[in-house]
Design an enzyme around this catalytic site. Structure first.
Site, short mmCIF file in Angstrom:
data_model
loop_
_atom_site.label_atom_id
_atom_site.label_comp_id
_atom_site.label_asym_id
_atom_site.label_seq_id
_atom_site.Cartn_x
_atom_site.Cartn_y
_atom_site.Cartn_z
N LYS A 45 1.06 1.73 -10.75
CA LYS A 45 -0.54 0.85 -10.30
C LYS A 45 0.22 -0.86 -10.72
CE LYS A 45 -1.89 1.69 -5.95
NZ LYS A 45 -1.83 1.86 -4.62
N GLU A 81 11.18 7.31 -2.34
CA GLU A 81 9.99 6.36 -2.09
C GLU A 81 9.84 5.83 -1.41
OE1 GLU A 81 5.57 6.70 -3.93
OE2 GLU A 81 7.19 5.16 -5.04
#
Length: 205
Positions: A45, A81
């Site tokens: 992240k 993704e």
């Protein structure tokens, strides 16, 4: 520092993509850019993973696509993704929930929660490589993440280098039945409207 202060900010938000769950959005399969490099930090992240999407996302929006789908950087043959969310493919006939297992994909707690709900619904969950050609087998495609929760994808379009349309994969034109069930169940658990049998909710203050 010897001491840290944890601050949690909670704010109400609307749909992450225009239309949200109310209407499927059309996505663009990106070939000219990569979201994350092999053996890089795609599964972390970090801000850099979002920065890589800025230019492709702007170009996609000019073409009428509010969301991008990235392929693996090494071969451009595998689904990885969406711009800010995990990919989920739903095969209703065989009751399959399929999501990529790439090491460059950010592990989403929303995806993991939806996988558990899918299993509760009697679906088979497959986390594995997903070839681009396999997009033809999905009845529903979903982008999922913390902010998005779930966003239904109406179609995915791929252009060749000349700018001509090469492929268009079409999915449910409305909110898919399975997408709706997954979304409703997750939100019901989050809101305390149904039994939290997996003990996901707990008080933080």
């Amino acid at each position: 520092a010897d001491e840290y202060t944890l601050i949690i900010l909670v704010i109400p938000v609307g749909d992450y993509y225009k239309g949200g769950l109310a209407k499927p959005v059309d996505g663009l399969i990106v070939d000219d850019f990569d979201r994350a490099a092999p053996k890089g930090v795609g599964a972390a992240k970090v801000a850099g993973n979002y920065a890589a999407d800025l230019i492709p996302n702007m170009e996609a929006k000019k073409k009428g696509f509010p969301i991008c789908l990235y392929l693996d950087a090494a071969t451009h043959t595998l689904v990885e993704e969406f711009s800010t969310s995990n990919f989920i493919g739903i095969d209703n006939e065989r009751k399959r929930y399929i999501t990529p297992a790439s090491p460059s994909v950010l592990p989403s707690i929303t995806n993991k929660s939806l996988q558990t709900i899918a299993k509760d619904m009697g679906m088979t969950v497959e986390q594995r490589d997903v070839a681009v050609e396999e997009l033809t087998e999905f009845d529903e495609v979903v982008a999922c993440g913390t902010a998005v929760v779930v966003t239904p994808i109406g179609s995915l379009t791929r252009f060749c280098q000349s700018g001509e349309e090469m492929d268009r994969f079409k999915f449910s034109e409305d909110i898919g039945e399975t997408t709706r069930k997954l979304y409703d169940q997750l939100r019901s658990v989050q809101n305390g409207d149904v039994e939290d049998k997996h003990n996901w909710n707990f008080k933080v203050a």
